[in-house]
Motif scaffolding. Sequence first.
Motif, PDB file in Angstrom:
ATOM      1  N   SER A   1       0.827  -1.205   0.000  1.00  0.00           N
ATOM      2  CA  SER A   1       0.000   0.000   0.000  1.00  0.00           C
ATOM      3  C   SER A   1       0.863   1.257   0.000  1.00  0.00           C
ATOM      4  N   ARG A   2       1.882   1.269   0.846  1.00  0.00           N
ATOM      5  CA  ARG A   2       2.789   2.423   0.895  1.00  0.00           C
ATOM      6  C   ARG A   2       3.475   2.629  -0.458  1.00  0.00           C
ATOM      7  N   LEU A   3       3.901   1.532  -1.041  1.00  0.00           N
ATOM      8  CA  LEU A   3       4.671   1.610  -2.289  1.00  0.00           C
ATOM      9  C   LEU A   3       3.780   1.760  -3.526  1.00  0.00           C
ATOM     10  N   ARG A   4       2.464   1.675  -3.341  1.00  0.00           N
ATOM     11  CA  ARG A   4       1.509   1.842  -4.433  1.00  0.00           C
ATOM     12  C   ARG A   4       1.782   0.866  -5.576  1.00  0.00           C
ATOM     13  N   THR A   5       1.940  -0.382  -5.182  1.00  0.00           N
ATOM     14  CA  THR A   5       2.257  -1.426  -6.150  1.00  0.00           C
ATOM     15  C   THR A   5       1.578  -2.713  -5.719  1.00  0.00           C
TER      16      THR A   5
END
Length: 392
Positions: A101-105
């Motif tokens: 989620s943090r890395l948007r991947t």
Amino acid sequence: MQYRNDKYGNKLSVLGYGCMRFSQKSGKIDLDKAEREVMAAYEAGVNYYDTAYIYSGSEAALGKILEKNKIREKVNIATKLPHYMMKSKESIEKTFQEELSRLRTHYVDYYLMHMLTDVKTWERLKSLGVEEWIREKKESGAIRQIGFSYHGNSDMFCRLLDAYDWDFCMIQYNYLDEHSQAGRAGLQYAASKGIPVMVMEPLRGGRLANNLPEKAKKLFDNYEIKHTPAEWAFRWLWNQPEVTCVLSGMNSLEMVQENVRNASDAQAGEFTEKEEALLKRVVEAINEKMKVGCTGCGYCMPCPKKVDIPGTFAVYNKRYTDGKSKAFQEYMLCTVLRKDSTSASNCVECGKCEAHCPQHIEIRRELKNARKALEGPVYKIAKKVVSLFLKY
């Protein structure tokens, strides 16, 4: 930019971007500045970006930059599981999903067990079901390759390499740590097994670039080939074909540009005997403040009480060359953040180690000195807290 292959033939830039040291502004990552630097590296051919769950704000910043510039699919993300915080397979999954989620991947190219310390720690993770979890993630494509980062001696590093079918690993390695930490012996063992090695701390936290003693600076200044101290450190690493990728915590455009320039023309095998001799003289100049003349050979090991003798002496020396803070951090990593403590205070003065030391070091006496220097009140409190945490 030059590239070297990973285990499966994918090309990785020899220079990797370490995202732990993004510049701060008002207590938060300066996202605009970080974006300019990351994109300058990307446009120069850097395709490996390393972060971690515990690097405050780093994963989220990297994710935003890659998404905004629509380059996620064009680069490799490496991030890490804080295994020392995990209590179950469910907690591993929850943490991983938070990282995605943090890395948007929806996937991570290179996923590491962060600061894996010894085989017993790996066995603990196995008891939580980490092997099955890794298999599930690799089958689904959520994790492309699995590895671990490491601080400790070369013997334990080699044992960890043998404990699982790793895709890659990451070690602290530089010309000052050639025979400490995993060291050249660990690097070459990994290469013999076909395991790519990513290198962190190429400048020893900046010491090999900005904090050299005057004697070492003069050695570089007077040499016929003119490189900056940082360039000498990077080229020493790239001179070794076993090194796959060298991370740099770049936080200025000037640093990006200099590192990219060096990574574009440094060649494996370019060092002559004269250059190797120069670096050895520089190491001698740096080590004049050393307290113990330990070479890290490991002949004194194993200790019946599990004291990490070479690791302790390496950190003890570092206290007087790199400062108290750096030494404290590394001593915690090497002695406390593992299933069984390897502290100098474990020593019962049996003397078995001294019988095998080729340097004839009075190990028992020096371990006492190291204990006094390294195991102060803060260390003792931290050790108790960590020991309670690791029981569960």
